[in-house]
Scaffold this motif. Structure first.
Motif, PDB file in Angstrom:
ATOM      1  N   TYR A  24       0.726  -1.271  -0.024  1.00 14.45           N
ATOM      2  CA  TYR A  24      -0.015   0.183  -0.103  1.00 14.45           C
ATOM      3  C   TYR A  24       1.209   1.061  -0.239  1.00 14.45           C
ATOM      4  O   TYR A  24       1.996   1.527   1.072  1.00 14.45           O
ATOM      5  CB  TYR A  24      -0.571  -0.214   0.792  1.00 14.45           C
ATOM      6  N   ASP A  66      -0.992   5.696  11.637  1.00 13.49           N
ATOM      7  CA  ASP A  66      -1.840   6.947  10.880  1.00 13.49           C
ATOM      8  C   ASP A  66      -2.775   5.730  11.215  1.00 13.49           C
ATOM      9  O   ASP A  66      -3.031   5.111  10.108  1.00 13.49           O
ATOM     10  CB  ASP A  66      -0.656   7.335   9.331  1.00 13.49           C
ATOM     11  N   GLU A  67      -4.119   7.323  11.101  1.00  9.45           N
ATOM     12  CA  GLU A  67      -5.501   5.394  11.083  1.00  9.45           C
ATOM     13  C   GLU A  67      -5.604   5.518  10.150  1.00  9.45           C
ATOM     14  O   GLU A  67      -6.002   4.581   9.312  1.00  9.45           O
ATOM     15  CB  GLU A  67      -6.323   6.360  11.893  1.00  9.45           C
ATOM     16  N   ASP A  68      -5.453   6.587   8.780  1.00 10.11           N
ATOM     17  CA  ASP A  68      -5.709   6.062   7.944  1.00 10.11           C
ATOM     18  C   ASP A  68      -5.399   5.062   6.889  1.00 10.11           C
ATOM     19  O   ASP A  68      -6.359   4.082   6.449  1.00 10.11           O
ATOM     20  CB  ASP A  68      -5.428   7.585   6.691  1.00 10.11           C
ATOM     21  N   THR A  69      -4.321   5.179   7.323  1.00 11.53           N
ATOM     22  CA  THR A  69      -2.872   3.899   6.420  1.00 11.53           C
ATOM     23  C   THR A  69      -3.833   2.626   7.238  1.00 11.53           C
ATOM     24  O   THR A  69      -4.122   1.808   6.041  1.00 11.53           O
ATOM     25  CB  THR A  69      -1.399   4.424   6.806  1.00 11.53           C
ATOM     26  N   ARG A  71      -6.640   1.980   7.795  1.00 14.88           N
ATOM     27  CA  ARG A  71      -8.078   1.543   7.896  1.00 14.88           C
ATOM     28  C   ARG A  71      -7.314   1.225   6.111  1.00 14.88           C
ATOM     29  O   ARG A  71      -8.049  -0.275   5.940  1.00 14.88           O
ATOM     30  CB  ARG A  71      -9.097   2.547   7.729  1.00 14.88           C
ATOM     31  N   ALA A  72      -6.771   1.326   5.325  1.00 15.87           N
ATOM     32  CA  ALA A  72      -6.395   1.596   3.982  1.00 15.87           C
ATOM     33  C   ALA A  72      -6.240   0.180   3.754  1.00 15.87           C
ATOM     34  O   ALA A  72      -6.703  -1.020   3.314  1.00 15.87           O
ATOM     35  CB  ALA A  72      -5.404   2.391   3.356  1.00 15.87           C
TER      36      ALA A  72
END
Length: 92
Positions: A24, A66-69, A71-72
């Motif tokens: 990712y 990092d919460e976005d990472t 989640r992704a």
């Protein structure tokens, strides 16, 4: 079981079941499930492969803040394994 890996943690060695390796954003992440009763049932751990020392004899991993990472990467994991696992959404 062949997919058990042991990592050195702050409080000693921790055993995990290796679930997946996910690419990712030009990085590699591993998805692990604690092998012992150290976490809530079914809670996974996502770590990023530390590529800073390519000559190292052993791989090392970095926690992901990092919460976005997170989640992704978990979203990719869920999509890959939706036929194998039953995922339960938590209330935010």
């Amino acid at each position: 079981m062949d997919n058990i890996i042991t990592l050195d943690g702050e409080s000693g060695e921790i055993r995990f079941v290796f679930m997946d390796l996910i690419e990712y954003a030009d990085r590699e992440y591993i998805v692990l499930l604690p092998a012992d009763d150290t976490a809530e049932a079914g809670e996974v751990v996502i770590l990023m492969l530390d590529a800073s020392d390519e000559d190292a004899r052993e791989e090392s991993y970095i926690g992901v803040d990092d919460e976005d990472t997170l989640r992704a990467v978990f979203g990719i994991f869920k999509a890959r394994h939706e036929e194998t696992f039953h995922f339960v959404e938590e209330d935010a």
